[in-house]
Enzyme design. Structure first.
Site, PDB file in Angstrom:
ATOM      1  N   ARG A   1      90.189  34.045  43.113  1.00 23.44           N
ATOM      2  CA  ARG A   1      89.104  33.108  43.404  1.00 23.44           C
ATOM      3  C   ARG A   1      88.782  32.321  42.144  1.00 23.44           C
ATOM      4  NH1 ARG A   1      82.779  34.406  45.048  1.00 23.44           N
ATOM      5  NH2 ARG A   1      82.389  34.105  42.840  1.00 23.44           N
TER       6      ARG A   1
ATOM      7  N   TYR B   1      76.821  28.870  40.150  1.00 18.89           N
ATOM      8  CA  TYR B   1      77.130  30.104  40.867  1.00 18.89           C
ATOM      9  C   TYR B   1      78.543  30.586  40.506  1.00 18.89           C
ATOM     10  CZ  TYR B   1      79.104  33.235  44.134  1.00 18.89           C
ATOM     11  OH  TYR B   1      79.765  34.321  44.632  1.00 18.89           O
TER      12      TYR B   1
ATOM     13  N   ASP C   1      84.501  29.790  46.526  1.00 19.98           N
ATOM     14  CA  ASP C   1      83.241  30.074  47.237  1.00 19.98           C
ATOM     15  C   ASP C   1      82.268  28.917  47.009  1.00 19.98           C
ATOM     16  OD1 ASP C   1      81.010  31.149  48.412  1.00 19.98           O
ATOM     17  OD2 ASP C   1      80.989  33.006  47.230  1.00 19.98           O
TER      18      ASP C   1
ATOM     19  N   HIS D   1      79.318  28.881  48.437  1.00 19.13           N
ATOM     20  CA  HIS D   1      78.036  29.592  48.408  1.00 19.13           C
ATOM     21  C   HIS D   1      76.915  28.825  49.104  1.00 19.13           C
ATOM     22  CE1 HIS D   1      75.412  32.824  46.735  1.00 19.13           C
ATOM     23  NE2 HIS D   1      76.552  33.478  46.770  1.00 19.13           N
TER      24      HIS D   1
ATOM     25  N   GLU E   1      84.968  29.267  51.163  1.00 16.80           N
ATOM     26  CA  GLU E   1      84.038  30.249  51.730  1.00 16.80           C
ATOM     27  C   GLU E   1      82.630  29.682  51.799  1.00 16.80           C
ATOM     28  OE1 GLU E   1      83.838  33.667  49.168  1.00 16.80           O
ATOM     29  OE2 GLU E   1      81.876  34.199  49.957  1.00 16.80           O
TER      30      GLU E   1
ATOM     31  N   GLU F   1      79.499  36.726  54.750  1.00 15.68           N
ATOM     32  CA  GLU F   1      79.046  37.848  53.913  1.00 15.68           C
ATOM     33  C   GLU F   1      77.585  38.190  54.159  1.00 15.68           C
ATOM     34  OE1 GLU F   1      79.948  36.308  49.987  1.00 15.68           O
ATOM     35  OE2 GLU F   1      77.841  35.900  49.626  1.00 15.68           O
TER      36      GLU F   1
ATOM     37  N   ARG G   1      83.971  37.318  56.937  1.00 18.19           N
ATOM     38  CA  ARG G   1      83.652  38.028  55.689  1.00 18.19           C
ATOM     39  C   ARG G   1      82.556  39.078  55.827  1.00 18.19           C
ATOM     40  NH1 ARG G   1      84.768  37.517  50.959  1.00 18.19           N
ATOM     41  NH2 ARG G   1      82.713  37.223  50.031  1.00 18.19           N
TER      42      ARG G   1
ATOM     43  N   GLU H   1      87.908  41.169  49.124  1.00 14.57           N
ATOM     44  CA  GLU H   1      87.355  40.768  47.818  1.00 14.57           C
ATOM     45  C   GLU H   1      87.245  42.004  46.921  1.00 14.57           C
ATOM     46  OE1 GLU H   1      83.365  39.207  48.011  1.00 14.57           O
ATOM     47  OE2 GLU H   1      83.493  38.351  46.001  1.00 14.57           O
TER      48      GLU H   1
ATOM     49  N   TRP I   1      70.723  28.974  47.542  1.00 12.66           N
ATOM     50  CA  TRP I   1      71.407  29.542  46.388  1.00 12.66           C
ATOM     51  C   TRP I   1      72.715  30.133  46.864  1.00 12.66           C
ATOM     52  CZ3 TRP I   1      73.135  34.547  45.281  1.00 12.66           C
ATOM     53  CH2 TRP I   1      73.795  34.657  44.030  1.00 12.66           C
TER      54      TRP I   1
HETATM   55  O1  LIG Z   1      81.147  37.706  46.363  1.00 14.16           O
HETATM   56  C1  LIG Z   1      80.757  36.684  46.901  1.00 14.16           C
HETATM   57  O2  LIG Z   1      81.489  35.938  47.559  1.00 14.16           O
HETATM   58  C2  LIG Z   1      79.354  36.308  46.754  1.00 14.16           C
HETATM   59  O3  LIG Z   1      78.997  35.255  47.242  1.00 14.16           O
HETATM   60  C3  LIG Z   1      78.469  37.222  46.015  1.00 14.16           C
HETATM   61  C4  LIG Z   1      77.033  37.161  46.471  1.00 14.16           C
HETATM   62  O4  LIG Z   1      76.360  36.116  45.835  1.00 14.16           O
HETATM   63  C5  LIG Z   1      76.339  38.455  46.157  1.00 14.16           C
HETATM   64  O5  LIG Z   1      77.056  39.508  46.717  1.00 14.16           O
HETATM   65  C6  LIG Z   1      74.904  38.439  46.666  1.00 14.16           C
HETATM   66  O6  LIG Z   1      74.347  39.701  46.579  1.00 14.16           O
HETATM   67 MG   LIG Z   2      80.434  34.573  48.691  1.00 20.81          MG
END
Ligand SMILES: O=C(O)C(=O)C[C@H](O)[C@H](O)CO
Ligand SMILES: [Mg+2]
Length: 403
Positions: free
Chosen positions: A148, A160, A211, A213, A237, A263, A284, A340, A403
């Protein structure tokens, strides 16, 4: 049949917070489950200790499905990350117990191995594109088949996924939420440059992931997907916040870049439409935040019908107990995609001794009976809970953003 004699909730912070459930049966067999919900840990600890543990005592530990349904339907208030993390912890612990009683690793109970191991992706990150490429080359040298890529956004003080430490990224970094700034325009300029540089330096025999995010609107995500197509990413992602499942249709119509999401999902209902409408390629969701091995297996089975593969969340806020459970499931199911793997710190590994091993770009859960992971309670007690929040994010004009 082993009856549940007691269960205790262990909160420990070996560098970061973890909530663990330990279930003890009348024959002495024990099982562990992860209940960590980053930044909101004590809510799940209380849910378990105050509302779930009293209902477990005296139950037949082998009746995993029945206990799952009892806790899910019995709560009346369905789904949600707190409830589902608590149910997941019980579920993991019960699979662990069943495996120990049977003398088999959990993946054997799930149907046996479908592959040699679970391909994982590591996290390469850096302030600059050059730093990120250097980190990615390091992962490639270690044998990773998938990496990644996250890099700093020029003009932004923090981004991030970019940490000071080479291997560990810990966003839950403060007693009160850290405030970050975000510019979509600046971000959309740098990511295609990062991928172009990565293909140049790493070649084409490695999978590259990214990612977003949850930070783009659907049309912005479509633009990013198109811009990255020449570099053949494995996935992008969380391209846009997924509570709006319909938004993925718009992204899908514009790009062939594979999409991964989930996630933060806590149940099959969060991804049913995404899967059935073929709007994503990788799901995910995790055993931890989506109700345990029992529910995650149901999600994977639905996904398999639609050519959607798993790509389970595996950041450091998911304890080694979750990693072990994810690997047992990932080894067994037909539609495993990728896992991951953000390595835990030495302190965390010491509190949770485990049998899973990395070799040749893959993790294998090992062949110890059960999940193959334990908690050292004496060591855990030496690391008391410390409040830690995930950051928040604002646009440059101060507007609150995802975020
Ligand atoms: O691992 C990832 O893809 C993430 O986005 C991590 C997250 O921000 C994290 O696990 C939040 O607790
Ligand atoms: Mg993520």
């Amino acid at each position: 049949m082993p009856k549940i004699a007691s269960a205790r909730v262990i909160v420990t912070s070996p560098g970061r917070n973890f909530v663990t459930l330990k279930v003890v049966c009348d024959d002495g067999t024990t099982g562990v489950g992860d209940a960590t919900l980053n930044g909101r840990e004590l809510a799940v600890a209380s849910y378990l200790a105050d509302h779930v543990v009293p209902c477990l005592i005296g139950r037949d530990a082998h009746r995993i499905e029945d206990i799952w349904q009892y806790l899910y339907k019995g709560a009346y208030w369905r789904r949600g990350p707190v409830t589902m993390a608590a149910i997941a912890a019980v579920d993991m612990a019960l699979w662990d117990i069943k495996g120990k009683v049977a003398g088999l690793p959990v993946y054997q109970l799930l149907g046996g191995a479908s592959r040699a191991g679970c391909m994982v992706y590591g996290h390469a990150n850096g302030e600059t594109i050059a730093d990120t490429i250097a980190a990615a080359l390091d992962y490639q040298r270690q044998g990773y088949k998938a990496i990644r890529l996250q890099c700093g956004v020029p003009g932004m003080a923090s981004t991030y996924g970019v940490s000071k430490d080479k291997y560990f990224y810990e966003p839950a970094d403060a007693e009160l939420p850290t405030e970050n700034l975000w510019s979509t325009a600046k971000y959309l300029r740098v990511v295609p440059e990062l991928f172009a540089a990565a293909r140049e330096a790493l070649g084409w025999d490695v999978h590259l992931l990214h990612d977003v995010h949850h930070r783009l609107t659907p049309i912005e995500a479509a633009r990013l997907g198109k811009d990255l197509e020449p570099y053949r990413p494995f996935w992008i992602e969380d391209a846009t916040p997924a509570e709006d499942q319909e938004a993925f249709r718009l992204i899908r119509q514009h790009t062939t870049t594979p999409l991964a999401v989930g996630e933060i999902f806590s149940s099959i209902w969060d991804c049913k439409a995404l899967i059935e409408n073929r709007l994503i390629d990788y799901i995910r969701a995790t055993v931890l935040h989506a109700g345990g091995i029992t529910h995650m297996r149901q999600i994977a089975s639905l996904a398999d019908l639609y050519h959607v593969r798993t790509g389970c969340h595996g950041a450091t806020d998911l304890s080694p107990v979750t990693m072990a459970a994810a690997l047992h499931l990932g080894l067994a199911i037909p539609n495993f995609g990728i896992q991951e793997y953000m390595r835990h710190s030495d302190d965390t590994d010491a509190v949770f001794p485990h049998g899973y091993r990395f070799a040749d770009g893959m993790l294998h859960p090992g062949d110890a009976p059960g999940l193959g992971v334990h908690i050292d309670e004496t060591l855990a007690a030496a690391h008391p809970y410390r409040r830690a929040y995930l950051p928040v994010n604002r646009l440059e004009d101060g507007t609150m953003w995802s975020w």
